[in-house]
Design a protein around this motif. Sequence first.
Motif, PDB file in Angstrom:
ATOM      1  N   GLY A   1      18.914  -9.061   2.737  1.00 24.94           N
ATOM      2  CA  GLY A   1      18.472  -9.803   1.557  1.00 24.94           C
ATOM      3  C   GLY A   1      17.040 -10.281   1.693  1.00 24.94           C
ATOM      4  O   GLY A   1      16.241 -10.198   0.751  1.00 24.94           O
ATOM      5  N   GLU A   2      16.685 -10.791   2.877  1.00 24.12           N
ATOM      6  CA  GLU A   2      15.307 -11.211   3.120  1.00 24.12           C
ATOM      7  C   GLU A   2      14.348 -10.027   2.979  1.00 24.12           C
ATOM      8  O   GLU A   2      13.268 -10.149   2.403  1.00 24.12           O
ATOM      9  N   SER A   3      14.785  -8.905   3.527  1.00 24.47           N
ATOM     10  CA  SER A   3      13.961  -7.696   3.426  1.00 24.47           C
ATOM     11  C   SER A   3      13.773  -7.274   1.969  1.00 24.47           C
ATOM     12  O   SER A   3      12.681  -6.867   1.567  1.00 24.47           O
ATOM     13  N   LEU A   4      14.834  -7.390   1.164  1.00 20.84           N
ATOM     14  CA  LEU A   4      14.739  -7.023  -0.249  1.00 20.84           C
ATOM     15  C   LEU A   4      13.787  -7.960  -0.994  1.00 20.84           C
ATOM     16  O   LEU A   4      13.036  -7.523  -1.873  1.00 20.84           O
ATOM     17  N   ILE A   5      13.812  -9.231  -0.645  1.00 17.72           N
ATOM     18  CA  ILE A   5      12.903 -10.185  -1.288  1.00 17.72           C
ATOM     19  C   ILE A   5      11.452  -9.832  -0.963  1.00 17.72           C
ATOM     20  O   ILE A   5      10.576  -9.850  -1.837  1.00 17.72           O
ATOM     21  N   ILE A   6      11.199  -9.500   0.308  1.00 21.49           N
ATOM     22  CA  ILE A   6       9.848  -9.078   0.703  1.00 21.49           C
ATOM     23  C   ILE A   6       9.464  -7.793  -0.038  1.00 21.49           C
ATOM     24  O   ILE A   6       8.324  -7.630  -0.478  1.00 21.49           O
ATOM     25  N   SER A   7      10.439  -6.905  -0.196  1.00 17.21           N
ATOM     26  CA  SER A   7      10.192  -5.651  -0.903  1.00 17.21           C
ATOM     27  C   SER A   7       9.841  -5.910  -2.370  1.00 17.21           C
ATOM     28  O   SER A   7       8.964  -5.246  -2.936  1.00 17.21           O
TER      29      SER A   7
ATOM     30  N   LEU B   1      15.298   0.929  -1.767  1.00 15.73           N
ATOM     31  CA  LEU B   1      15.155   1.851  -0.636  1.00 15.73           C
ATOM     32  C   LEU B   1      14.315   1.227   0.470  1.00 15.73           C
ATOM     33  O   LEU B   1      14.715   1.228   1.643  1.00 15.73           O
ATOM     34  N   THR B   2      13.137   0.701   0.101  1.00 18.93           N
ATOM     35  CA  THR B   2      12.273   0.115   1.125  1.00 18.93           C
ATOM     36  C   THR B   2      12.904  -1.136   1.721  1.00 18.93           C
ATOM     37  O   THR B   2      12.784  -1.382   2.929  1.00 18.93           O
ATOM     38  N   GLY B   3      13.575  -1.922   0.871  1.00 18.59           N
ATOM     39  CA  GLY B   3      14.207  -3.140   1.375  1.00 18.59           C
ATOM     40  C   GLY B   3      15.309  -2.851   2.367  1.00 18.59           C
ATOM     41  O   GLY B   3      15.354  -3.410   3.469  1.00 18.59           O
TER      42      GLY B   3
ATOM     43  N   VAL C   1       0.845  -1.205   0.000  1.00 11.24           N
ATOM     44  CA  VAL C   1       0.000   0.000   0.000  1.00 11.24           C
ATOM     45  C   VAL C   1       0.876   1.250   0.000  1.00 11.24           C
ATOM     46  O   VAL C   1       0.590   2.232  -0.704  1.00 11.24           O
ATOM     47  N   GLY C   2       1.966   1.221   0.787  1.00 12.54           N
ATOM     48  CA  GLY C   2       2.887   2.356   0.788  1.00 12.54           C
ATOM     49  C   GLY C   2       3.494   2.585  -0.581  1.00 12.54           C
ATOM     50  O   GLY C   2       3.619   3.728  -1.049  1.00 12.54           O
ATOM     51  N   ILE C   3       3.872   1.511  -1.270  1.00 13.96           N
ATOM     52  CA  ILE C   3       4.463   1.641  -2.610  1.00 13.96           C
ATOM     53  C   ILE C   3       3.419   2.111  -3.618  1.00 13.96           C
ATOM     54  O   ILE C   3       3.719   2.912  -4.510  1.00 13.96           O
ATOM     55  N   VAL C   4       2.172   1.618  -3.488  1.00  9.33           N
ATOM     56  CA  VAL C   4       1.101   2.075  -4.377  1.00  9.33           C
ATOM     57  C   VAL C   4       0.933   3.591  -4.272  1.00  9.33           C
ATOM     58  O   VAL C   4       0.842   4.301  -5.277  1.00  9.33           O
ATOM     59  N   CYS C   5       0.887   4.084  -3.039  1.00  8.88           N
ATOM     60  CA  CYS C   5       0.771   5.536  -2.831  1.00  8.88           C
ATOM     61  C   CYS C   5       1.931   6.275  -3.489  1.00  8.88           C
ATOM     62  O   CYS C   5       1.743   7.306  -4.153  1.00  8.88           O
TER      63      CYS C   5
ATOM     64  N   ILE D   1       7.786   5.828   4.527  1.00  5.14           N
ATOM     65  CA  ILE D   1       8.475   5.678   5.818  1.00  5.14           C
ATOM     66  C   ILE D   1       7.577   4.957   6.815  1.00  5.14           C
ATOM     67  O   ILE D   1       8.030   4.072   7.559  1.00  5.14           O
ATOM     68  N   ILE D   2       6.278   5.320   6.840  1.00  2.00           N
ATOM     69  CA  ILE D   2       5.344   4.650   7.752  1.00  2.00           C
ATOM     70  C   ILE D   2       5.291   3.159   7.463  1.00  2.00           C
ATOM     71  O   ILE D   2       5.289   2.322   8.376  1.00  2.00           O
ATOM     72  N   ALA D   3       5.263   2.797   6.159  1.00  4.47           N
ATOM     73  CA  ALA D   3       5.228   1.379   5.790  1.00  4.47           C
ATOM     74  C   ALA D   3       6.512   0.677   6.215  1.00  4.47           C
ATOM     75  O   ALA D   3       6.482  -0.467   6.702  1.00  4.47           O
ATOM     76  N   CYS D   4       7.655   1.346   6.052  1.00  5.10           N
ATOM     77  CA  CYS D   4       8.933   0.754   6.457  1.00  5.10           C
ATOM     78  C   CYS D   4       9.022   0.597   7.976  1.00  5.10           C
ATOM     79  O   CYS D   4       9.603  -0.370   8.479  1.00  5.10           O
TER      80      CYS D   4
END
Length: 788
Positions: free
Chosen positions: A334-340, A385-387, A29-33, A294-297
Amino acid sequence: MLKNFIKITLRNLLKNKLYSAINILGLSVGIVCSILIWLWVADELSFDKFIPKYKNLHQVWVHATFDNKINTWQSIPLPTYEAMKTAHSSVVNSVVTGWGGERLLTVDDTRLLKQGYYVSEEFLEMFEYPLVSGDPAVVLDDPHSIVISQSLAQTLFKNEDPLGKVIRFEDQVNLKVTGILKDVPDNSSFEFEFLVPWKQREMLSEWVVRNKTNWGNYSFQVFVELNDEKSQGAVDEAIATMLADNGEDDMPRTLFLHPLEKWRLHSNFINGEIKEGRNDHVKLFSVIAIFILIIACINFMNLTTARSERRAREVGIRKSLGSTKKYLILQFIGESLIISVISFLLAILMTELVLPAYNNLVDKSLFIDYTSLEFWQIGLGIVFLTGVLSGSYPAFYLSSFRPAETLKGTIKIGKGATSPRKVLVVMQFGFSILLLVSTVVIFRQIELVKDRDLGYDQSNLISVDYSDELAENYDVLKNQLLQSGAVEAVTRSNSRITSINSNNFLSWPGKPENLKVIFTTISTEYDYTKTMGIKVLHGRDFSKEFVTDTSAIVINKAALDLMGLEDPIGTTLDLWGDKRQLIGVVDNVIMGSPYKEVKPMFMIVNPDWINAITVRLKNNNNLNGNLKTVEAMFDRYNPAYPFDYQFADVEFQRKFDTINMIQNLATIFSLLAIFITGLGLFGLASFTAEQRTKEIGIRKVLGASITGLIALMSKDFSKLVLVGFVLSAPITWYLLDQYLDRYPIRVDVQWWIFPAIGLIALIFSLLIVGNQALRVARSNPARSLRDE
């Protein structure tokens, strides 16, 4: 190694479905925005950049000092067009244009009103709008030529070759198609479907010919091309005194160049200085996009660190088997990037689903260009960035565990992350409160302006563009409209009630010599106040019963207050060197910007200076029938033109399009920010409740009530919301106060809004946390204590 990372990540996602869903949905949702805002911002920033020489093109503007300030506008005298060609060696060329508008184009039985411009022959050479057919250097040389767009060519001539075909223009002259334009992009400052040579306008308008040497009529647009974008300063210096050098020296006036690259976002001048404009909105929504991301992160960081106990033994085993801290950091990032990546792919799908509704909201045709390198660069940038932002703190936190302590079970997992988690939750609610308060304040600003007294009655009021046939048949048309039973009143004027087309200077007895005030100018005939529903405060309106009214004048209340006349009726005023007797004072009418005070205004009788007919329909619950009657009358006396009318109330509402869009977008993104915050809070509250299950069981055994247990678990989160509110409130007040300063008519940022929004945020958080606390508090303590 990458394969191992992916396998572990997927295993953890499937093992913890709830928290995985919260993380992925929140990030998505954060990325959609962010994508939606980026598409809008990118479109705003792209205006006119398709023009090859856009950095070298400028419009000539004027600074004029009066009313104790520097006033700035873009309408200038016609002789400037030729004078600019030789004003400086850096000037390659100049062009003059009209202001654009709908004109009648006729081919056989097809009659269309289409948007177009009168332009001098240099226009296509300078602006280089691409032609499908024709040479830009010559297509506008012949006064009897016309250049049309591909879409218009298809509409008028179907599949025939349009070149050389004849179009009847304004039912006055036949023009030959000499060029076909590619359809003008939506991100163009000029919007048109045809171009007609300026020489043709000179042939049709004696007024234009008279003004070719008149330096006192500011009614035209002039543009120039420079050979070097860096030479603007030198050209500004060369043309600064051009007006004074040609007799316009009654007040300080300065010509200057306004670059094409600033037209869209930087055309708001206050006291001679650029004060942003639409660029403020670009900045505003860019900041909102960053806040939401930032809120999503923050959600990701909080949930990952809070659940670190589940990964502690894994870290201990990996370290004991030789894994370095660097390797573990790379693993968790890396795990965070995969989720991202997963979140980004989901966000693309969600964006495509909401784009049609979003385009309708912002009145654009935005789309994701998957062939664009820029899109993928920005998309990968968002993923990275988000990852990294989401996974960096959890990675460093988890990799810092000591293997001996984690394997023995002596380390108190999660305790070290409590303070950072609290800070992050405070930031989330701070951002959310800022967005919510902003939404409420912008809504109040809109309502304030909409509730202003307009000074006239908008209901059942329509306007129709003037034409030569209407000028010839006006008296007969007016009489038959009044006799038809469908119409209450009819008048004609140089502008619609919702716009201002002319401004002039006026002198009155006792006016200080150095005082210069610009007056809104209405040229009309009879029944203007009756048709518009304007109240006459003193004296009377123009009337056929008084033959001297052709040299009379009527002013508004703002003008009377400025002049300070105690007994105004009969006062002699000086207009353009002629003496006019003041016969009436009318109430103030909001014609221009609804965000500004009403300017002084005067009205005169001049049937030769007319651009619109205004009709007040009868209020008899038969609107459609009345419109059909009026249409039949106009078709009879203006047969060449299709009956095209505008309601005054609809035209007035268009003045709010931009701020309505800002308010709607701010509301949507505020709600999404709250949704993401609530999603993270739900996950964090759920985990906290899970961690305190045994504690809750013991307290229940000792006699604690369910209400007391809910209050106990909610207390900590309530404190975080209150801290977020206290920190956010002063910052929000300052930013909103600065934003509203652009509006002369503005609301104050009322103090009560802050506690009201703070209370809403508190209740929202308590509902989420309380729900999870209630679930644990109602559970059987025997289950949580059976292992003790």
